[in-house]
Motif scaffolding. Structure first.
Motif, short mmCIF file in Angstrom:
data_model
loop_
_atom_site.label_atom_id
_atom_site.label_comp_id
_atom_site.label_asym_id
_atom_site.label_seq_id
_atom_site.Cartn_x
_atom_site.Cartn_y
_atom_site.Cartn_z
N ASP A 114 9.96 17.01 0.24
CA ASP A 114 8.77 17.13 0.87
C ASP A 114 7.56 16.72 0.04
O ASP A 114 6.54 16.17 0.52
CB ASP A 114 8.58 18.46 1.46
CG ASP A 114 9.74 19.03 2.59
OD1 ASP A 114 10.19 17.93 3.22
OD2 ASP A 114 9.97 20.03 2.69
N MET A 115 7.48 17.29 -1.28
CA MET A 115 6.29 16.86 -1.76
C MET A 115 6.22 15.46 -2.09
O MET A 115 5.15 14.83 -2.01
CB MET A 115 6.44 17.60 -3.25
CG MET A 115 6.55 19.14 -3.18
SD MET A 115 4.70 19.78 -2.83
CE MET A 115 4.03 19.84 -4.23
N ALA A 116 7.39 14.53 -2.26
CA ALA A 116 7.36 13.23 -2.78
C ALA A 116 6.97 12.73 -1.38
O ALA A 116 6.44 11.69 -1.54
CB ALA A 116 8.66 12.77 -3.10
N PHE A 117 7.41 13.07 -0.25
CA PHE A 117 7.12 12.33 1.20
C PHE A 117 5.61 12.47 1.37
O PHE A 117 4.98 11.69 1.81
CB PHE A 117 8.03 13.04 2.19
CG PHE A 117 7.75 12.46 3.60
CD1 PHE A 117 8.22 11.23 3.77
CD2 PHE A 117 6.88 13.10 4.34
CE1 PHE A 117 7.77 10.69 5.03
CE2 PHE A 117 6.83 12.71 5.68
CZ PHE A 117 7.08 11.48 5.96
N LYS A 118 4.98 13.58 1.01
CA LYS A 118 3.66 13.83 1.41
C LYS A 118 2.70 13.05 0.37
O LYS A 118 1.84 12.46 0.77
CB LYS A 118 3.23 15.39 1.17
CG LYS A 118 3.92 16.23 2.35
CD LYS A 118 2.98 17.46 2.58
CE LYS A 118 3.45 18.08 3.83
NZ LYS A 118 2.48 18.70 4.52
N GLN A 119 3.17 13.03 -0.94
CA GLN A 119 2.51 12.08 -1.86
C GLN A 119 2.60 10.65 -1.43
O GLN A 119 1.50 9.88 -1.44
CB GLN A 119 3.30 12.26 -3.18
CG GLN A 119 2.51 11.64 -4.29
CD GLN A 119 1.15 12.10 -4.71
OE1 GLN A 119 0.78 13.41 -4.44
NE2 GLN A 119 0.25 11.45 -5.17
N GLU A 142 -0.29 5.71 0.94
CA GLU A 142 -0.14 4.74 2.25
C GLU A 142 -1.47 4.74 2.76
O GLU A 142 -1.91 3.86 3.28
CB GLU A 142 0.93 4.91 3.01
CG GLU A 142 2.44 4.51 2.31
CD GLU A 142 3.57 4.63 3.20
OE1 GLU A 142 3.28 5.01 4.33
OE2 GLU A 142 4.78 4.54 2.76
N GLN A 143 -1.88 6.17 3.11
CA GLN A 143 -3.26 6.06 3.66
C GLN A 143 -4.20 5.37 2.94
O GLN A 143 -5.15 4.98 3.59
CB GLN A 143 -3.35 7.67 4.10
CG GLN A 143 -4.79 8.03 4.73
CD GLN A 143 -4.42 7.40 6.41
OE1 GLN A 143 -3.33 7.50 6.80
NE2 GLN A 143 -5.56 7.37 6.94
N LYS A 144 -4.19 5.69 1.48
CA LYS A 144 -5.64 5.18 0.65
C LYS A 144 -5.16 3.63 0.87
O LYS A 144 -6.38 3.04 0.89
CB LYS A 144 -5.24 5.66 -0.85
CG LYS A 144 -5.68 7.24 -0.98
CD LYS A 144 -5.39 7.62 -2.44
CE LYS A 144 -5.77 8.98 -2.49
NZ LYS A 144 -5.46 9.50 -3.91
N GLN A 145 -4.03 3.15 0.65
CA GLN A 145 -3.91 1.72 0.73
C GLN A 145 -4.36 0.99 2.03
O GLN A 145 -5.40 0.04 2.12
CB GLN A 145 -2.55 1.10 0.61
CG GLN A 145 -2.10 1.26 -0.76
CD GLN A 145 -0.66 1.09 -0.94
OE1 GLN A 145 0.10 0.74 0.12
NE2 GLN A 145 -0.16 0.71 -2.28
N LEU A 146 -4.32 1.66 2.89
CA LEU A 146 -4.55 1.33 4.46
C LEU A 146 -6.18 1.30 4.60
O LEU A 146 -6.79 0.53 5.19
CB LEU A 146 -4.18 2.12 5.69
CG LEU A 146 -4.36 1.94 7.03
CD1 LEU A 146 -3.54 0.78 7.05
CD2 LEU A 146 -3.79 2.87 8.05
N GLU A 147 -6.72 2.66 4.23
CA GLU A 147 -8.36 2.50 4.12
C GLU A 147 -8.78 1.47 3.18
O GLU A 147 -9.95 0.96 3.73
CB GLU A 147 -8.60 3.77 3.36
CG GLU A 147 -8.34 5.01 4.53
CD GLU A 147 -9.10 5.20 5.79
OE1 GLU A 147 -10.23 4.65 5.79
OE2 GLU A 147 -8.54 5.53 6.55
N ALA A 148 -8.16 1.19 2.03
CA ALA A 148 -8.69 0.06 1.23
C ALA A 148 -8.62 -1.33 1.93
O ALA A 148 -9.60 -2.17 2.11
CB ALA A 148 -7.83 0.03 -0.05
N MET A 149 -7.55 -1.58 2.64
CA MET A 149 -7.28 -2.59 3.48
C MET A 149 -8.27 -2.73 4.54
O MET A 149 -8.97 -4.05 4.81
CB MET A 149 -5.95 -2.88 4.00
CG MET A 149 -4.94 -3.20 2.76
SD MET A 149 -3.30 -3.18 3.56
CE MET A 149 -3.19 -4.76 4.27
N LYS A 150 -8.76 -1.63 5.28
CA LYS A 150 -9.60 -1.74 6.27
C LYS A 150 -11.03 -1.96 5.71
O LYS A 150 -11.85 -2.81 6.28
CB LYS A 150 -9.68 -0.14 7.12
CG LYS A 150 -8.46 -0.16 7.90
CD LYS A 150 -8.85 1.07 8.67
CE LYS A 150 -7.74 1.39 9.64
NZ LYS A 150 -7.93 2.90 10.14
N ALA A 151 -11.62 -1.51 4.56
CA ALA A 151 -12.80 -1.77 4.10
C ALA A 151 -12.82 -3.23 3.79
O ALA A 151 -13.86 -3.67 3.87
CB ALA A 151 -12.87 -0.97 2.78
#
Length: 64
Positions: A26-31, A36-45
């Motif tokens: 669970d910890m690995a999945f959340k990490q 992935e969320q950070k990468q998505l935000e960077a790509m959006k910017a």
């Protein structure tokens, strides 16, 4: 049917959710999700800085 039975019935109380302990999976999945969320935000910017991908609307032919 008596007069006291009318109206909306209250729902039964739901049992409280138990807080489960997180194991390593669970910890690995959340990490992984956070990364992935950070990468998505960077790509959006990065994409927001550029202009539109399509060069706008209906293309007209040269015929008249």
């Amino acid at each position: 049917m008596s007069g006291r039975d009318g109206g909306k019935k209250k729902p039964l109380k739901q049992p409280k959710k138990q807080t489960k302990e997180m194991d390593e999976e669970d910890m690995a999945f959340k990490q992984k999700q956070k990364e992935e969320q950070k990468q998505l935000e960077a790509m959006k910017a990065k994409a927001a800085g550029k202009g539109p991908l399509a060069s706008g609307g209906i293309k007209k032919s040269g015929k008249k």
